[in-house]
Design a protein around this motif. Structure first.
Motif, PDB file in Angstrom:
ATOM      1  N   THR A  83       0.909  -1.250   0.011  1.00  0.00           N
ATOM      2  CA  THR A  83       0.138   0.215   0.195  1.00  0.00           C
ATOM      3  C   THR A  83       0.810   1.264   0.089  1.00  0.00           C
ATOM      4  O   THR A  83       1.886   1.330   0.610  1.00  0.00           O
ATOM      5  CB  THR A  83      -0.814   0.150   1.209  1.00  0.00           C
ATOM      6  OG1 THR A  83       0.075   0.088   2.518  1.00  0.00           O
ATOM      7  CG2 THR A  83      -1.626  -1.149   1.353  1.00  0.00           C
ATOM      8  N   GLU A  84       0.156   2.328  -0.655  1.00  0.00           N
ATOM      9  CA  GLU A  84       1.061   3.519  -0.529  1.00  0.00           C
ATOM     10  C   GLU A  84       0.011   4.574  -0.596  1.00  0.00           C
ATOM     11  O   GLU A  84      -0.701   4.811  -1.618  1.00  0.00           O
ATOM     12  CB  GLU A  84       1.969   3.808  -1.681  1.00  0.00           C
ATOM     13  CG  GLU A  84       2.692   5.048  -1.673  1.00  0.00           C
ATOM     14  CD  GLU A  84       4.076   4.914  -2.799  1.00  0.00           C
ATOM     15  OE1 GLU A  84       3.797   5.838  -3.716  1.00  0.00           O
ATOM     16  OE2 GLU A  84       5.030   4.503  -2.569  1.00  0.00           O
ATOM     17  N   GLY A  85      -0.040   5.235   0.278  1.00  0.00           N
ATOM     18  CA  GLY A  85      -1.086   6.238   0.741  1.00  0.00           C
ATOM     19  C   GLY A  85      -2.429   5.447   0.807  1.00  0.00           C
ATOM     20  O   GLY A  85      -2.541   4.495   1.334  1.00  0.00           O
ATOM     21  N   ASP A  86      -3.389   5.955  -0.275  1.00  0.00           N
ATOM     22  CA  ASP A  86      -4.615   5.185  -0.138  1.00  0.00           C
ATOM     23  C   ASP A  86      -4.930   4.371  -1.577  1.00  0.00           C
ATOM     24  O   ASP A  86      -5.893   3.579  -1.946  1.00  0.00           O
ATOM     25  CB  ASP A  86      -5.966   6.130  -0.369  1.00  0.00           C
ATOM     26  CG  ASP A  86      -5.762   7.063  -1.738  1.00  0.00           C
ATOM     27  OD1 ASP A  86      -4.611   7.090  -2.460  1.00  0.00           O
ATOM     28  OD2 ASP A  86      -6.826   7.775  -2.138  1.00  0.00           O
ATOM     29  N   ARG A  87      -3.728   3.910  -2.040  1.00  0.00           N
ATOM     30  CA  ARG A  87      -3.409   3.051  -3.053  1.00  0.00           C
ATOM     31  C   ARG A  87      -3.001   1.600  -2.836  1.00  0.00           C
ATOM     32  O   ARG A  87      -2.208   1.626  -1.927  1.00  0.00           O
ATOM     33  CB  ARG A  87      -2.604   3.579  -4.135  1.00  0.00           C
ATOM     34  CG  ARG A  87      -2.833   4.939  -4.786  1.00  0.00           C
ATOM     35  CD  ARG A  87      -1.802   5.141  -5.877  1.00  0.00           C
ATOM     36  NE  ARG A  87      -2.405   6.381  -6.806  1.00  0.00           N
ATOM     37  CZ  ARG A  87      -1.919   7.765  -6.571  1.00  0.00           C
ATOM     38  NH1 ARG A  87      -1.100   7.854  -5.562  1.00  0.00           N
ATOM     39  NH2 ARG A  87      -2.210   8.809  -7.112  1.00  0.00           N
ATOM     40  N   LEU A  88      -3.586   0.630  -3.189  1.00  0.00           N
ATOM     41  CA  LEU A  88      -3.363  -0.686  -3.094  1.00  0.00           C
ATOM     42  C   LEU A  88      -2.587  -1.121  -4.296  1.00  0.00           C
ATOM     43  O   LEU A  88      -3.361  -1.087  -5.430  1.00  0.00           O
ATOM     44  CB  LEU A  88      -4.508  -1.624  -2.862  1.00  0.00           C
ATOM     45  CG  LEU A  88      -5.510  -0.953  -1.568  1.00  0.00           C
ATOM     46  CD1 LEU A  88      -6.741  -2.077  -1.591  1.00  0.00           C
ATOM     47  CD2 LEU A  88      -4.447  -1.092  -0.164  1.00  0.00           C
ATOM     48  N   TRP A  89      -1.766  -1.860  -4.425  1.00  0.00           N
ATOM     49  CA  TRP A  89      -1.011  -2.296  -5.480  1.00  0.00           C
ATOM     50  C   TRP A  89      -0.182  -3.757  -5.325  1.00  0.00           C
ATOM     51  O   TRP A  89      -0.235  -4.308  -4.342  1.00  0.00           O
ATOM     52  CB  TRP A  89       0.170  -1.242  -5.858  1.00  0.00           C
ATOM     53  CG  TRP A  89       1.487  -1.330  -4.870  1.00  0.00           C
ATOM     54  CD1 TRP A  89       1.219  -0.122  -3.864  1.00  0.00           C
ATOM     55  CD2 TRP A  89       2.443  -2.073  -4.834  1.00  0.00           C
ATOM     56  NE1 TRP A  89       2.440  -0.471  -3.243  1.00  0.00           N
ATOM     57  CE2 TRP A  89       3.199  -1.446  -3.559  1.00  0.00           C
ATOM     58  CE3 TRP A  89       2.934  -3.022  -5.585  1.00  0.00           C
ATOM     59  CZ2 TRP A  89       4.517  -2.059  -3.403  1.00  0.00           C
ATOM     60  CZ3 TRP A  89       4.257  -3.725  -5.340  1.00  0.00           C
ATOM     61  CH2 TRP A  89       4.875  -3.114  -3.981  1.00  0.00           C
ATOM     62  N   ILE A  90      -0.207  -4.337  -6.518  1.00  0.00           N
ATOM     63  CA  ILE A  90       0.396  -5.925  -6.497  1.00  0.00           C
ATOM     64  C   ILE A  90       1.134  -5.913  -7.660  1.00  0.00           C
ATOM     65  O   ILE A  90       0.689  -5.729  -8.798  1.00  0.00           O
ATOM     66  CB  ILE A  90      -0.924  -6.793  -6.467  1.00  0.00           C
ATOM     67  CG1 ILE A  90      -0.549  -8.414  -6.546  1.00  0.00           C
ATOM     68  CG2 ILE A  90      -1.586  -6.559  -7.616  1.00  0.00           C
ATOM     69  CD1 ILE A  90      -1.418  -9.240  -6.128  1.00  0.00           C
TER      70      ILE A  90
END
Length: 333
Positions: A83-90
């Motif tokens: 996660t980075e801030g309100d972003r979820l990433w894969i």
């Protein structure tokens, strides 16, 4: 969801370009922060989280770990998540090439029997591997079947991607959560549409529906509306694939009918068993049957919904069809 511009840095990854958009987010080609390679980085649309964002974030991170534990030559490798801030990433293995949905757009009439069976065998192996480790895919469809060229002869390798909705089966440590679940109606099993319990046979149904589309260029239950498509999966008999594709012998129809049985108990024991039976049926000598070029369709043919559809839309369609008369909670198992 606003796209990230080229050059944007996310968790050290440098965005190069957009690879695709889906119902749950956007996939980018992004340069790895340390290694000399580019990965496919999927950024989830936080609007899908609903009111309980923290619970959604926790489930996302856990499901990414489940997917990362799957080690198979026909499953896209998960490299990292966060996660980075309100972003979820894969971050995933980047697979240059195309996918089943794009090939269907390009070829129109389908990939044909021989090529589709080769793809199905590889995807079935991937699914059986995941099922053996307690993981479900829940959204098997042509767009999630990547087709990677492996040599100059044009041979390809199929890889199944997007296990982002996968859940450990019968994990007593994970409380059942009622909420929004996405399915793609053109390939969704009856039990998914009803909100019933899902298991490995759910993925088998979706694989069969996807294979039907790949072979002949048409979804098994086309319709002008989502409700019509869903009614087909829930109530209509499985159409004869041999009537829609000239290179398919009638023996294939019984195999498809079993893999797409409304009752999961009537399906094959595994995806590999299904594809093996289909391959044997498809080997019927051409002289033994009279193929037809006609492709009758009972309903108006429209482009199937590409992206997944949230439960609220499914519920409304089911109620419109009279399938349910009260609120149905789709349980995330």
């Amino acid at each position: 969801m606003t796209a990230l511009p080229p050059g944007f840095r996310l968790a050290g990854y440098r965005v190069e370009q957009i690879l695709g958009r889906g119902g749950m987010g956007i996939v980018y080609l992004a340069r790895h922060p340390e290694l000399p390679r580019s990965d496919a980085v999927k950024v989830l649309d936080t609007a899908t989280a609903g009111p309980d964002g923290e619970a959604f974030r926790a489930r996302f991170l856990r499901e990414a770990e489940i997917a990362a534990a799957l080690d198979h030559p026909h499953i896209v490798t998960i490299h990292n998540r966060g996660t980075e801030g309100d972003r979820l990433w894969i971050a995933m293995q980047y697979v240059p090439g195309t996918d089943g949905a794009r090939e269907l757009d390009r070829l129109r009439a389908g990939l044909g029997l021989r090529r589709s069976l080769r793809v199905a065998a590889e995807v079935a192996g991937a699914l059986d591997h995941a099922h053996g480790r307690g993981s479900l895919h829940r959204d098997v469809k042509p767009a999630n079947i990547l087709l990677a060229a492996t040599d100059g002869r044009g041979d390809e390798r199929a890889l199944l991607t997007d296990f982002g909705l996968a859940k450990i089966v019968d994990d007593a440590g994970d409380p059942t959560v009622a909420g929004t679940v996405f399915v793609t109606p053109s390939y969704a099993s009856p039990e998914q549409l009803r909100g019933d319990r899902c298991d490995a046979r759910t993925d088998q149904y979706s694989l069969a529906a996807s294979l039907f589309h790949l072979i002949c260029g048409q979804t098994p239950f086309p319709g002008a509306t989502t409700a019509e498509i869903m009614r087909g999966h829930l109530a209509d008999p499985v159409p004869r694939l041999s009537s829609r594709a000239g290179d398919v012998p009638p023996e294939v129809d019984a195999v498809m009918e079993r893999a797409m049985a409304k009752d999961p108990d009537h399906r094959f024991a595994g995806c590999g068993q299904f594809v093996a039976a289909l391959t044997q049926a498809a080997s019927t000598p051409r002289a033994a049957y009279a193929p037809t070029r006609q492709r009758p369709v009972a309903r108006p043919v429209v482009a199937p919904p590409r992206g997944p559809v949230p439960t609220a839309v499914i519920l409304a369609a089911l109620m419109a069809l009279g399938v349910v008369t009260a609120a149905v909670l789709y349980l995330v198992l």
